[in-house]
Design an enzyme around this catalytic site. Structure first.
Site, PDB file in Angstrom:
ATOM      1  N   SER A  68      43.900  40.884  31.623  1.00 41.23           N
ATOM      2  CA  SER A  68      44.015  41.273  33.022  1.00 41.23           C
ATOM      3  C   SER A  68      44.111  42.785  33.125  1.00 41.23           C
ATOM      4  O   SER A  68      44.041  43.504  32.130  1.00 41.23           O
ATOM      5  CB  SER A  68      45.239  40.600  33.658  1.00 41.23           C
ATOM      6  OG  SER A  68      46.414  41.107  33.079  1.00 41.23           O
ATOM      7  N   LYS A  72      40.847  45.111  31.569  1.00 39.97           N
ATOM      8  CA  LYS A  72      39.531  44.512  31.833  1.00 39.97           C
ATOM      9  C   LYS A  72      38.363  45.432  31.483  1.00 39.97           C
ATOM     10  O   LYS A  72      37.284  44.950  31.141  1.00 39.97           O
ATOM     11  CB  LYS A  72      39.433  44.087  33.296  1.00 39.97           C
ATOM     12  CG  LYS A  72      40.293  42.889  33.656  1.00 39.97           C
ATOM     13  CD  LYS A  72      40.012  42.443  35.076  1.00 39.97           C
ATOM     14  CE  LYS A  72      40.808  41.205  35.439  1.00 39.97           C
ATOM     15  NZ  LYS A  72      40.468  40.696  36.783  1.00 39.97           N
ATOM     16  N   GLU A  84      25.693  38.192  30.762  1.00 39.83           N
ATOM     17  CA  GLU A  84      24.884  38.919  31.737  1.00 39.83           C
ATOM     18  C   GLU A  84      25.708  39.466  32.907  1.00 39.83           C
ATOM     19  O   GLU A  84      25.654  40.651  33.218  1.00 39.83           O
ATOM     20  CB  GLU A  84      23.767  38.019  32.285  1.00 39.83           C
ATOM     21  CG  GLU A  84      22.903  38.709  33.336  1.00 39.83           C
ATOM     22  CD  GLU A  84      21.926  37.764  34.020  1.00 39.83           C
ATOM     23  OE1 GLU A  84      21.013  38.252  34.718  1.00 39.83           O
ATOM     24  OE2 GLU A  84      22.090  36.529  33.874  1.00 39.83           O
ATOM     25  N   GLY A 131      36.719  44.209  51.170  1.00 43.75           N
ATOM     26  CA  GLY A 131      37.308  44.770  49.966  1.00 43.75           C
ATOM     27  C   GLY A 131      36.253  45.183  48.965  1.00 43.75           C
ATOM     28  O   GLY A 131      35.104  44.712  49.009  1.00 43.75           O
ATOM     29  N   ALA A 132      36.652  46.077  48.056  1.00 40.59           N
ATOM     30  CA  ALA A 132      35.712  46.575  47.045  1.00 40.59           C
ATOM     31  C   ALA A 132      36.404  46.757  45.703  1.00 40.59           C
ATOM     32  O   ALA A 132      36.045  47.622  44.918  1.00 40.59           O
ATOM     33  CB  ALA A 132      35.095  47.895  47.513  1.00 40.59           C
ATOM     34  N   ALA A 135      37.826  41.965  42.178  1.00 43.98           N
ATOM     35  CA  ALA A 135      37.426  40.622  42.602  1.00 43.98           C
ATOM     36  C   ALA A 135      36.167  40.679  43.443  1.00 43.98           C
ATOM     37  O   ALA A 135      35.240  39.876  43.264  1.00 43.98           O
ATOM     38  CB  ALA A 135      38.565  39.957  43.365  1.00 43.98           C
ATOM     39  N   VAL A 225      40.379  34.743  48.720  1.00 50.31           N
ATOM     40  CA  VAL A 225      40.650  34.664  47.286  1.00 50.31           C
ATOM     41  C   VAL A 225      42.138  34.508  46.999  1.00 50.31           C
ATOM     42  O   VAL A 225      42.530  34.271  45.853  1.00 50.31           O
ATOM     43  CB  VAL A 225      40.117  35.912  46.537  1.00 50.31           C
ATOM     44  CG1 VAL A 225      38.626  36.089  46.775  1.00 50.31           C
ATOM     45  CG2 VAL A 225      40.886  37.171  46.932  1.00 50.31           C
ATOM     46  N   GLY A 248      42.024  30.064  48.056  1.00 52.89           N
ATOM     47  CA  GLY A 248      41.908  30.676  46.747  1.00 52.89           C
ATOM     48  C   GLY A 248      42.317  29.792  45.587  1.00 52.89           C
ATOM     49  O   GLY A 248      42.128  30.174  44.424  1.00 52.89           O
ATOM     50  N   GLN A 255      38.370  29.169  37.468  1.00 57.86           N
ATOM     51  CA  GLN A 255      38.423  30.186  36.413  1.00 57.86           C
ATOM     52  C   GLN A 255      39.003  29.587  35.140  1.00 57.86           C
ATOM     53  O   GLN A 255      38.519  29.847  34.036  1.00 57.86           O
ATOM     54  CB  GLN A 255      39.270  31.376  36.858  1.00 57.86           C
ATOM     55  CG  GLN A 255      38.593  32.298  37.846  1.00 57.86           C
ATOM     56  CD  GLN A 255      39.507  33.429  38.258  1.00 57.86           C
ATOM     57  OE1 GLN A 255      40.394  33.267  39.098  1.00 57.86           O
ATOM     58  NE2 GLN A 255      39.314  34.585  37.669  1.00 57.86           N
TER      59      GLN A 255
END
Length: 286
Positions: A68, A72, A84, A131-132, A135, A225, A248, A255
Site C-alpha cells: 500500500s 506502490k 499491462e 478525484g485524481a 484509485a 469507492v 465500495g 480486489q
C-alpha cells in the site's frame, strides 16, 4: 505442503488483524472457508526497509504480497515484470512471486471493474470520475482498457487531473478530458456512470462530495469507492433520484478475489468475504 504467507506492506502496525484491518479479515475468512494452507498477515515495512522486506519474501518462498501507500511506486524498482494495466498506471499494489521472479499487478481498477460488471458493461459508456488520486488513476485505466468511450476527470488540482486525462488519451483507445472541480459541480448530462474516487465519505456517513445533487439523473449509475460506510451520502442522494448505485464493498472484495487468484490460481467465494466485511462494518445482511 508448507504454508504460504503473504506480506501486506503497510505503514502502520496492527496488533489484532481481524479487528483492525478489514482486508486481512476478509482474506483470512476465505482461506478458512476453502481450507487453504495459507495466511495473510500485516507487516509494518518502512520506506528504508522495503528492499530488505522484498528480498526476505522471496527468500522465504512467499507466493506474493500486497503493498500500500507509500510503497506502490517505490516497489517498481524491485520487480522483474509488470502487467499491462500496472505498467500504464505506474503503480503496483499486488506482487506475484514465481520461481524467484516478481510480477507487479494493480488490482484497484480491476476490483472496481468486476464490481461494475454486475450492473453494466463499460464498453461504449461515458464516465465521470471525481478525484485524481491513485484509485481514480487505476479505475480510469481499467475502464479505458475495457472499452469505455469517454472519461471526464474532475479534480481541484488541475495538474493531476490533466495528467490522468493525458495518460488515457496517450496510452489507450478511449477519449479523456479534464474539468475543474468548481463549487457544487454539475455532472454533465451525457454521463452514463459517475464514480466518486475520492476519500470524501470515508468514515463519515454525512460527508458529501461537492456536487449539485440535482444533476444526478434518473437512470444514471452512481458508484462510490468508499467501503465504510458502504451506504454513503452520495449513494443515498443518488438513490433518492432514481439512480442505480454501487458501493465500495464490491470493489474491496473483488480486489481480494483477484489477488488470491493471482497468487494461488484459485477462485475463492466472494460471498464469504463480503459477509465478513458486512459484519465488520455493521451492515445488515440481505
Amino acid at each position: 505442503m508448507s504454508s504460504q504467507t503473504f506480506l501486506a506492506a503497510l505503514t502502520g502496525s496492527f496488533s489484532t488483524p481481524c479487528a483492525d484491518n478489514p482486508t486481512v479479515a476478509m482474506i483470512e475468512a476465505a482461506y478458512r472457508h476453502h481450507d487453504m494452507n495459507a495466511r495473510y498477515i500485516n507487516c509494518d515495512v518502512k520506506a528504508d526497509g522495503l528492499a530488505d522486506a522484498i528480498r526476505g519474501a522471496v527468500a522465504m518462498g512467499w507466493a506474493g504480497f500486497n503493498c500500500s501507500i507509500p510503497h506502490k511506486i517505490a516497489v517498481l524498482a524491485h520487480l522483474d515484470t509488470l502487467a499491462e494495466s500496472a505498467a500504464i498506471i505506474g503503480a503496483v499494489n499486488c506482487v506475484v512471486i514465481r520461481d524467484g521472479k516478481l510480477t507487479g499487478e494493480n488490482t484497484d481498477g480491476k476490483g472496481f471493474l468486476d464490481s461494475l460488471s454486475g450492473v453494466t458493461d463499460p464498453k461504449g459508456k461515458d464516465f465521470c470520475l471525481l478525484g485524481a488520486g491513485g484509485a481514480a488513476r487505476a479505475i480510469a485505466v481499467e475502464l479505458a482498457l475495457a472499452g469505455a468511450r469517454r472519461l471526464t476527470i474532475v479534480n481541484r488540482d488541475a495538474a493531476r487531473g490533466r495528467d490522468i486525462a493525458a495518460l488515457i488519451n496517450d496510452r489507450t483507445a478511449a477519449e479523456a478530458m479534464f474539468l475543474p472541480w468548481t463549487e457544487r459541480f454539475a455532472i454533465p448530462r451525457d454521463v452514463d456512470v459517475l464514480i466518486n474516487a475520492t476519500s470524501v465519505g470515508l468514515g463519515d456517513a454525512q460527508a458529501m462530495p461537492d456536487i449539485d445533487p440535482d444533476s444526478l439523473r434518473h437512470g444514471m449509475i452512481v458508484a462510490d469507492v468508499i467501503p465504510n460506510p458502504p451506504r454513503t451520502a452520495l449513494l443515498r442522494a443518488a438513490e433518492a433520484r432514481g439512480c442505480t448505485t454501487l458501493d465500495g464493498l464490491g470493489m474491496l472484495v473483488n480486489q481480494g478475489v483477484i489477488s488470491v487468484r493471482l497468487w494461488f490460481g484459485q477462485d475463492v467465494d466472494a460471498t464469504i468475504m463480503a459477509r465478513q466485511l458486512q459484519d465488520i462494518f455493521g451492515v445488515a445482511r440481505a
